[in-house]
Design a protein around this motif. Sequence first.
Motif, PDB file in Angstrom:
ATOM      1  N   LEU A  17    -104.875 -69.162  77.501  1.00  0.00           N
ATOM      2  CA  LEU A  17    -104.549 -68.009  76.631  1.00  0.00           C
ATOM      3  C   LEU A  17    -105.610 -66.825  76.882  1.00  0.00           C
ATOM      4  CD1 LEU A  17    -102.127 -68.496  73.899  1.00  0.00           C
ATOM      5  CD2 LEU A  17    -100.699 -68.068  76.325  1.00  0.00           C
ATOM      6  N   LYS A  18    -106.378 -67.075  76.543  1.00  0.00           N
ATOM      7  CA  LYS A  18    -107.442 -66.261  76.270  1.00  0.00           C
ATOM      8  C   LYS A  18    -107.831 -65.766  77.779  1.00  0.00           C
ATOM      9  CE  LYS A  18    -111.611 -64.884  74.603  1.00  0.00           C
ATOM     10  NZ  LYS A  18    -111.477 -63.901  73.294  1.00  0.00           N
ATOM     11  N   ASN A  19    -108.670 -66.888  78.381  1.00  0.00           N
ATOM     12  CA  ASN A  19    -108.596 -66.401  80.187  1.00  0.00           C
ATOM     13  C   ASN A  19    -108.165 -65.156  80.432  1.00  0.00           C
ATOM     14  OD1 ASN A  19    -111.173 -67.469  78.860  1.00  0.00           O
ATOM     15  ND2 ASN A  19    -110.407 -69.243  80.303  1.00  0.00           N
ATOM     16  N   ASP A  22    -106.975 -61.588  78.467  1.00  0.00           N
ATOM     17  CA  ASP A  22    -108.163 -60.887  77.579  1.00  0.00           C
ATOM     18  C   ASP A  22    -108.555 -59.364  78.993  1.00  0.00           C
ATOM     19  OD1 ASP A  22    -108.634 -61.498  75.149  1.00  0.00           O
ATOM     20  OD2 ASP A  22    -110.605 -62.382  75.948  1.00  0.00           O
ATOM     21  N   PRO A  23    -107.735 -60.402  79.821  1.00  0.00           N
ATOM     22  CA  PRO A  23    -107.606 -58.578  80.840  1.00  0.00           C
ATOM     23  C   PRO A  23    -107.075 -58.027  80.616  1.00  0.00           C
ATOM     24  CG  PRO A  23    -108.705 -61.035  81.820  1.00  0.00           C
ATOM     25  CD  PRO A  23    -108.392 -61.189  80.279  1.00  0.00           C
ATOM     26  N   LEU A  24    -106.352 -57.791  79.906  1.00  0.00           N
ATOM     27  CA  LEU A  24    -104.835 -57.149  79.692  1.00  0.00           C
ATOM     28  C   LEU A  24    -105.814 -56.031  78.649  1.00  0.00           C
ATOM     29  CD1 LEU A  24    -102.015 -59.613  79.866  1.00  0.00           C
ATOM     30  CD2 LEU A  24    -103.164 -58.507  81.684  1.00  0.00           C
ATOM     31  N   PHE A  25    -106.556 -56.038  77.986  1.00  0.00           N
ATOM     32  CA  PHE A  25    -106.793 -55.533  77.103  1.00  0.00           C
ATOM     33  C   PHE A  25    -107.538 -54.266  77.447  1.00  0.00           C
ATOM     34  CE2 PHE A  25    -104.418 -58.818  74.925  1.00  0.00           C
ATOM     35  CZ  PHE A  25    -104.343 -57.931  73.655  1.00  0.00           C
ATOM     36  N   ILE A  26    -107.628 -53.232  76.767  1.00  0.00           N
ATOM     37  CA  ILE A  26    -108.171 -52.007  77.681  1.00  0.00           C
ATOM     38  C   ILE A  26    -108.925 -51.717  76.348  1.00  0.00           C
ATOM     39  CG2 ILE A  26    -107.171 -51.972  79.719  1.00  0.00           C
ATOM     40  CD1 ILE A  26    -105.504 -49.537  78.064  1.00  0.00           C
ATOM     41  N   LYS A 158    -109.351 -58.115  71.055  1.00  0.00           N
ATOM     42  CA  LYS A 158    -108.644 -58.854  72.312  1.00  0.00           C
ATOM     43  C   LYS A 158    -107.599 -59.278  71.905  1.00  0.00           C
ATOM     44  CE  LYS A 158    -111.448 -57.135  75.945  1.00  0.00           C
ATOM     45  NZ  LYS A 158    -112.021 -57.190  77.314  1.00  0.00           N
ATOM     46  N   SER A 159    -107.659 -60.128  72.444  1.00  0.00           N
ATOM     47  CA  SER A 159    -105.850 -60.944  71.681  1.00  0.00           C
ATOM     48  C   SER A 159    -105.714 -61.921  71.445  1.00  0.00           C
ATOM     49  CB  SER A 159    -105.901 -62.388  73.328  1.00  0.00           C
ATOM     50  OG  SER A 159    -106.986 -62.839  73.563  1.00  0.00           O
ATOM     51  N   ASP A 160    -107.064 -62.092  71.100  1.00  0.00           N
ATOM     52  CA  ASP A 160    -107.160 -62.885  69.666  1.00  0.00           C
ATOM     53  C   ASP A 160    -106.571 -62.195  68.099  1.00  0.00           C
ATOM     54  OD1 ASP A 160    -108.493 -65.300  69.852  1.00  0.00           O
ATOM     55  OD2 ASP A 160    -110.611 -64.386  70.411  1.00  0.00           O
ATOM     56  N   SER A 161    -107.228 -60.664  68.752  1.00  0.00           N
ATOM     57  CA  SER A 161    -106.410 -59.968  67.492  1.00  0.00           C
ATOM     58  C   SER A 161    -104.803 -60.196  67.091  1.00  0.00           C
ATOM     59  CB  SER A 161    -106.460 -58.520  67.728  1.00  0.00           C
ATOM     60  OG  SER A 161    -105.534 -58.122  69.006  1.00  0.00           O
ATOM     61  N   LEU A 162    -103.984 -61.001  68.107  1.00  0.00           N
ATOM     62  CA  LEU A 162    -102.489 -60.977  68.023  1.00  0.00           C
ATOM     63  C   LEU A 162    -102.435 -62.666  67.505  1.00  0.00           C
ATOM     64  CD1 LEU A 162    -101.136 -60.214  71.776  1.00  0.00           C
ATOM     65  CD2 LEU A 162    -101.646 -58.691  69.365  1.00  0.00           C
ATOM     66  N   LEU A 170     -96.235 -62.858  75.034  1.00  0.00           N
ATOM     67  CA  LEU A 170     -97.160 -61.628  76.208  1.00  0.00           C
ATOM     68  C   LEU A 170     -97.364 -62.538  77.132  1.00  0.00           C
ATOM     69  CD1 LEU A 170     -98.768 -59.232  76.142  1.00  0.00           C
ATOM     70  CD2 LEU A 170    -100.712 -59.874  75.427  1.00  0.00           C
ATOM     71  N   LEU A 171     -97.879 -63.875  77.139  1.00  0.00           N
ATOM     72  CA  LEU A 171     -97.824 -64.355  78.868  1.00  0.00           C
ATOM     73  C   LEU A 171     -96.942 -64.539  79.177  1.00  0.00           C
ATOM     74  CD1 LEU A 171    -100.541 -65.609  80.177  1.00  0.00           C
ATOM     75  CD2 LEU A 171     -99.677 -68.481  79.150  1.00  0.00           C
ATOM     76  N   ARG A 172     -95.970 -65.107  78.647  1.00  0.00           N
ATOM     77  CA  ARG A 172     -94.841 -64.708  79.604  1.00  0.00           C
ATOM     78  C   ARG A 172     -94.265 -63.678  80.002  1.00  0.00           C
ATOM     79  NH1 ARG A 172     -92.108 -66.379  75.878  1.00  0.00           N
ATOM     80  NH2 ARG A 172     -91.089 -64.992  74.722  1.00  0.00           N
ATOM     81  N   CYS A 173     -94.232 -62.624  79.421  1.00  0.00           N
ATOM     82  CA  CYS A 173     -93.796 -61.358  79.447  1.00  0.00           C
ATOM     83  C   CYS A 173     -95.130 -60.527  81.257  1.00  0.00           C
ATOM     84  CB  CYS A 173     -93.564 -60.047  78.318  1.00  0.00           C
ATOM     85  SG  CYS A 173     -92.348 -60.814  77.432  1.00  0.00           S
ATOM     86  N   ALA A 174     -95.704 -61.006  80.680  1.00  0.00           N
ATOM     87  CA  ALA A 174     -96.826 -60.354  81.239  1.00  0.00           C
ATOM     88  C   ALA A 174     -96.796 -60.541  83.129  1.00  0.00           C
ATOM     89  CB  ALA A 174     -98.626 -61.139  81.150  1.00  0.00           C
ATOM     90  N   ARG A 175     -96.649 -62.414  82.803  1.00  0.00           N
ATOM     91  CA  ARG A 175     -96.015 -63.471  84.304  1.00  0.00           C
ATOM     92  C   ARG A 175     -94.827 -62.887  84.628  1.00  0.00           C
ATOM     93  NH1 ARG A 175     -97.863 -69.078  82.169  1.00  0.00           N
ATOM     94  NH2 ARG A 175    -100.212 -69.374  83.109  1.00  0.00           N
ATOM     95  N   THR A 176     -94.056 -62.212  83.823  1.00  0.00           N
ATOM     96  CA  THR A 176     -92.176 -62.162  84.485  1.00  0.00           C
ATOM     97  C   THR A 176     -93.608 -60.050  85.413  1.00  0.00           C
ATOM     98  OG1 THR A 176     -91.601 -63.463  82.898  1.00  0.00           O
ATOM     99  CG2 THR A 176     -90.242 -61.150  83.683  1.00  0.00           C
ATOM    100  N   LEU A 177     -93.574 -60.029  84.627  1.00  0.00           N
ATOM    101  CA  LEU A 177     -94.104 -57.963  85.349  1.00  0.00           C
ATOM    102  C   LEU A 177     -94.747 -58.506  86.104  1.00  0.00           C
ATOM    103  CD1 LEU A 177     -94.186 -56.566  81.948  1.00  0.00           C
ATOM    104  CD2 LEU A 177     -93.251 -55.977  83.395  1.00  0.00           C
ATOM    105  N   SER A 178     -95.906 -59.525  86.269  1.00  0.00           N
ATOM    106  CA  SER A 178     -96.809 -59.233  87.072  1.00  0.00           C
ATOM    107  C   SER A 178     -95.470 -60.163  88.756  1.00  0.00           C
ATOM    108  CB  SER A 178     -97.530 -60.291  87.281  1.00  0.00           C
ATOM    109  OG  SER A 178     -98.420 -61.198  88.462  1.00  0.00           O
ATOM    110  N   LEU A 179     -94.517 -60.740  88.553  1.00  0.00           N
ATOM    111  CA  LEU A 179     -93.681 -61.191  89.607  1.00  0.00           C
ATOM    112  C   LEU A 179     -93.325 -60.182  90.398  1.00  0.00           C
ATOM    113  CD1 LEU A 179     -92.435 -64.665  88.460  1.00  0.00           C
ATOM    114  CD2 LEU A 179     -93.953 -64.143  90.416  1.00  0.00           C
TER     115      LEU A 179
END
Length: 199
Positions: A17-19, A22-26, A158-162, A170-179
């Motif tokens: 999850l972290k790997n 984390d790159p999504l966090f700016i 970063k993601s550890d704040s959630l 977030l991972l599920r939604c990020a993957r959907t948006l990436s598709l």
Amino acid sequence: LNDGSWFQINDNFIDKLKNELDPLFIDNHDILCDCNKKREDEYNSYVCDSSPKDSILYCLDKKSIAPQGQSAIEPCDLIILRENVAELVHNKISTRSASLSHLFNQGVNSVTILRQNPESKDKLKELIKHDNGFNNQIDNNQYSVTYGIISNKDRRLKSDSLPIFSRMSLLRCARTLSLMNIKINVFLIKDNVNRKQLD
């Protein structure tokens, strides 16, 4: 502990999850500033009103692009014109799992309906007063999604704040948006309001 049930999460899964997240966090955002407002709508209005003069953005908080006869679908809180995309910004004051899951799904749902429903696309254009600067991005489905999470958590986490369940959402939604070839960013907005005193 979630809704009265205990869960044990595999350490390897947490690392994955972290790997991936984390790159999504700016670290910085040129429009989203620290939050000094009690309510999200107040913050969104303030950001829009105090943005740099050369910025092109609209506050769409509590607006809807739902097809006629359907329940409201908010396109985003703020829409920002970038060079190649229309950035759809969704903001939330909270790091609670239920609130964040709603936030993340909102980003996916708004992009999905904009890409698939011409009526919703036309409603978005009406909300931004048919601003010619956005026409090309909207017509060609060129969007990005930014999630602004208003929190007192350290941005370096970063993601550890959630919470773990929010990270999974977030991972599920990020993957959907990436598709859908949609770039996603997550920005932790510093909260300067003492929420405990408001309770």
